[in-house]
Design a protein around this motif. Sequence first.
Motif, PDB file in Angstrom:
ATOM      1  N   MET A   1       0.827  -1.170   0.000  1.00  0.00           N
ATOM      2  CA  MET A   1       0.000   0.000   0.000  1.00  0.00           C
ATOM      3  C   MET A   1       0.884   1.251   0.000  1.00  0.00           C
ATOM      4  O   MET A   1       1.571   1.514   0.966  1.00  0.00           O
ATOM      5  N   PRO A   2       0.842   2.020  -1.082  1.00  0.00           N
ATOM      6  CA  PRO A   2       1.661   3.227  -1.141  1.00  0.00           C
ATOM      7  C   PRO A   2       1.125   4.334  -0.229  1.00  0.00           C
ATOM      8  O   PRO A   2      -0.078   4.429   0.023  1.00  0.00           O
ATOM      9  N   THR A   3       2.048   5.160   0.231  1.00  0.00           N
ATOM     10  CA  THR A   3       1.700   6.314   1.060  1.00  0.00           C
ATOM     11  C   THR A   3       2.017   7.585   0.285  1.00  0.00           C
ATOM     12  O   THR A   3       3.101   7.723  -0.274  1.00  0.00           O
ATOM     13  N   VAL A   4       1.051   8.496   0.255  1.00  0.00           N
ATOM     14  CA  VAL A   4       1.219   9.792  -0.396  1.00  0.00           C
ATOM     15  C   VAL A   4       1.128  10.850   0.687  1.00  0.00           C
ATOM     16  O   VAL A   4       0.216  10.821   1.516  1.00  0.00           O
ATOM     17  N   TYR A   5       2.063  11.780   0.696  1.00  0.00           N
ATOM     18  CA  TYR A   5       2.067  12.846   1.691  1.00  0.00           C
ATOM     19  C   TYR A   5       1.366  14.060   1.102  1.00  0.00           C
ATOM     20  O   TYR A   5       1.665  14.482  -0.009  1.00  0.00           O
ATOM     21  N   ARG A   6       0.421  14.599   1.861  1.00  0.00           N
ATOM     22  CA  ARG A   6      -0.386  15.712   1.375  1.00  0.00           C
ATOM     23  C   ARG A   6      -0.444  16.834   2.408  1.00  0.00           C
ATOM     24  O   ARG A   6      -0.297  16.586   3.594  1.00  0.00           O
ATOM     25  N   ASN A   7      -0.701  18.028   1.917  1.00  0.00           N
ATOM     26  CA  ASN A   7      -1.013  19.173   2.754  1.00  0.00           C
ATOM     27  C   ASN A   7      -2.385  19.670   2.323  1.00  0.00           C
ATOM     28  O   ASN A   7      -2.651  19.762   1.133  1.00  0.00           O
ATOM     29  N   ALA A   8      -3.222  19.983   3.280  1.00  0.00           N
ATOM     30  CA  ALA A   8      -4.527  20.564   2.977  1.00  0.00           C
ATOM     31  C   ALA A   8      -4.606  21.899   3.687  1.00  0.00           C
ATOM     32  O   ALA A   8      -4.272  21.991   4.872  1.00  0.00           O
ATOM     33  N   GLN A   9      -5.034  22.937   2.970  1.00  0.00           N
ATOM     34  CA  GLN A   9      -5.154  24.258   3.583  1.00  0.00           C
ATOM     35  C   GLN A   9      -6.511  24.845   3.240  1.00  0.00           C
ATOM     36  O   GLN A   9      -7.045  24.620   2.157  1.00  0.00           O
ATOM     37  N   LEU A  10      -7.039  25.616   4.198  1.00  0.00           N
ATOM     38  CA  LEU A  10      -8.366  26.181   4.027  1.00  0.00           C
ATOM     39  C   LEU A  10      -8.482  27.435   4.865  1.00  0.00           C
ATOM     40  O   LEU A  10      -8.022  27.469   6.006  1.00  0.00           O
ATOM     41  N   GLN A  11      -9.095  28.450   4.289  1.00  0.00           N
ATOM     42  CA  GLN A  11      -9.410  29.639   5.083  1.00  0.00           C
ATOM     43  C   GLN A  11     -10.646  29.340   5.898  1.00  0.00           C
ATOM     44  O   GLN A  11     -11.575  28.677   5.434  1.00  0.00           O
ATOM     45  N   GLY A  12     -10.669  29.832   7.119  1.00  0.00           N
ATOM     46  CA  GLY A  12     -11.766  29.552   8.028  1.00  0.00           C
ATOM     47  C   GLY A  12     -13.073  30.202   7.617  1.00  0.00           C
ATOM     48  O   GLY A  12     -13.153  30.947   6.638  1.00  0.00           O
ATOM     49  N   THR A  13     -14.086  29.927   8.389  1.00  0.00           N
ATOM     50  CA  THR A  13     -15.414  30.464   8.144  1.00  0.00           C
ATOM     51  C   THR A  13     -15.611  31.713   8.992  1.00  0.00           C
ATOM     52  O   THR A  13     -14.829  31.999   9.883  1.00  0.00           O
ATOM     53  N   SER A  14     -16.657  32.451   8.747  1.00  0.00           N
ATOM     54  CA  SER A  14     -16.902  33.674   9.514  1.00  0.00           C
ATOM     55  C   SER A  14     -17.862  33.450  10.678  1.00  0.00           C
ATOM     56  O   SER A  14     -18.223  34.377  11.375  1.00  0.00           O
ATOM     57  N   SER A  15     -18.239  32.196  10.903  1.00  0.00           N
ATOM     58  CA  SER A  15     -19.138  31.859  12.006  1.00  0.00           C
ATOM     59  C   SER A  15     -18.848  30.440  12.465  1.00  0.00           C
ATOM     60  O   SER A  15     -18.665  29.547  11.631  1.00  0.00           O
ATOM     61  N   THR A  16     -18.794  30.229  13.783  1.00  0.00           N
ATOM     62  CA  THR A  16     -18.551  28.863  14.267  1.00  0.00           C
ATOM     63  C   THR A  16     -19.721  27.945  13.954  1.00  0.00           C
ATOM     64  O   THR A  16     -19.606  26.743  14.091  1.00  0.00           O
ATOM     65  N   GLY A  17     -20.839  28.485  13.498  1.00  0.00           N
ATOM     66  CA  GLY A  17     -21.988  27.663  13.129  1.00  0.00           C
ATOM     67  C   GLY A  17     -21.983  27.218  11.680  1.00  0.00           C
ATOM     68  O   GLY A  17     -22.861  26.485  11.251  1.00  0.00           O
ATOM     69  N   SER A  18     -20.994  27.648  10.892  1.00  0.00           N
ATOM     70  CA  SER A  18     -20.868  27.178   9.511  1.00  0.00           C
ATOM     71  C   SER A  18     -19.565  26.398   9.386  1.00  0.00           C
ATOM     72  O   SER A  18     -18.566  26.742  10.008  1.00  0.00           O
ATOM     73  N   TYR A  19     -19.593  25.351   8.578  1.00  0.00           N
ATOM     74  CA  TYR A  19     -18.479  24.399   8.532  1.00  0.00           C
ATOM     75  C   TYR A  19     -17.976  24.216   7.109  1.00  0.00           C
ATOM     76  O   TYR A  19     -18.735  24.293   6.159  1.00  0.00           O
ATOM     77  N   SER A  20     -16.684  23.931   7.001  1.00  0.00           N
ATOM     78  CA  SER A  20     -16.057  23.627   5.714  1.00  0.00           C
ATOM     79  C   SER A  20     -15.269  22.337   5.847  1.00  0.00           C
ATOM     80  O   SER A  20     -14.781  22.007   6.933  1.00  0.00           O
ATOM     81  N   ASN A  21     -15.112  21.633   4.736  1.00  0.00           N
ATOM     82  CA  ASN A  21     -14.317  20.409   4.719  1.00  0.00           C
ATOM     83  C   ASN A  21     -12.862  20.759   4.453  1.00  0.00           C
ATOM     84  O   ASN A  21     -12.532  21.284   3.399  1.00  0.00           O
ATOM     85  N   LEU A  22     -12.004  20.462   5.420  1.00  0.00           N
ATOM     86  CA  LEU A  22     -10.569  20.700   5.267  1.00  0.00           C
ATOM     87  C   LEU A  22      -9.928  19.590   4.437  1.00  0.00           C
ATOM     88  O   LEU A  22      -9.066  19.841   3.603  1.00  0.00           O
ATOM     89  N   TYR A  23     -10.364  18.357   4.657  1.00  0.00           N
ATOM     90  CA  TYR A  23      -9.761  17.212   3.965  1.00  0.00           C
ATOM     91  C   TYR A  23     -10.732  16.040   4.054  1.00  0.00           C
ATOM     92  O   TYR A  23     -11.488  15.935   5.009  1.00  0.00           O
ATOM     93  N   ASN A  24     -10.694  15.173   3.062  1.00  0.00           N
ATOM     94  CA  ASN A  24     -11.447  13.915   3.156  1.00  0.00           C
ATOM     95  C   ASN A  24     -10.705  12.787   2.464  1.00  0.00           C
ATOM     96  O   ASN A  24      -9.968  13.008   1.507  1.00  0.00           O
ATOM     97  N   THR A  25     -10.890  11.594   3.004  1.00  0.00           N
ATOM     98  CA  THR A  25     -10.321  10.403   2.372  1.00  0.00           C
ATOM     99  C   THR A  25     -11.308   9.890   1.332  1.00  0.00           C
ATOM    100  O   THR A  25     -12.517  10.083   1.454  1.00  0.00           O
ATOM    101  N   SER A  26     -10.787   9.240   0.326  1.00  0.00           N
ATOM    102  CA  SER A  26     -11.654   8.631  -0.681  1.00  0.00           C
ATOM    103  C   SER A  26     -12.204   7.315  -0.137  1.00  0.00           C
ATOM    104  O   SER A  26     -11.841   6.883   0.956  1.00  0.00           O
ATOM    105  N   SER A  27     -13.040   6.679  -0.920  1.00  0.00           N
ATOM    106  CA  SER A  27     -13.617   5.402  -0.483  1.00  0.00           C
ATOM    107  C   SER A  27     -12.590   4.278  -0.488  1.00  0.00           C
ATOM    108  O   SER A  27     -12.842   3.208   0.064  1.00  0.00           O
TER     109      SER A  27
END
Length: 113
Positions: A1-27
């Motif tokens: 099983m190969p390993t790939v090194y990644r960086n994920a970056q995201l600017q935050g939201t303007s309210s703690t009640g709204s959410y964004s996906n920083l990173y997700n794994t595939s199936s």
Amino acid sequence: MPTVYRNAQLQGTSSTGSYSNLYNTSSSATAVISSVVVTNTAATSALYRLAIVPASASAAAPSASNWIVYDATVQANDTVCLTLGLTLGNSQFIRVSSSANTVTFSAYISEIT
């Protein structure tokens, strides 16, 4: 099983009640999140949240059992480094939010396929 090194970056939201996906794994992948860096570029402090959710909750607010960090403070013009060693299974998401869009999130990832 190969390993790939990644960086994920995201600017935050303007309210703690709204959410964004920083990173997700595939199936067909898993991942180890070694650290998450939270940076606040404003002159005032801000709150931030971080959760791990399954694909079925990737567009919803995380539930109580999903939280890793909840309403922690990142001070003005400061950085918080979270050394976590989190593991994500197939189709899992890192969801983030912040009280100001001056907060950025960076994740450092080893993805196994």
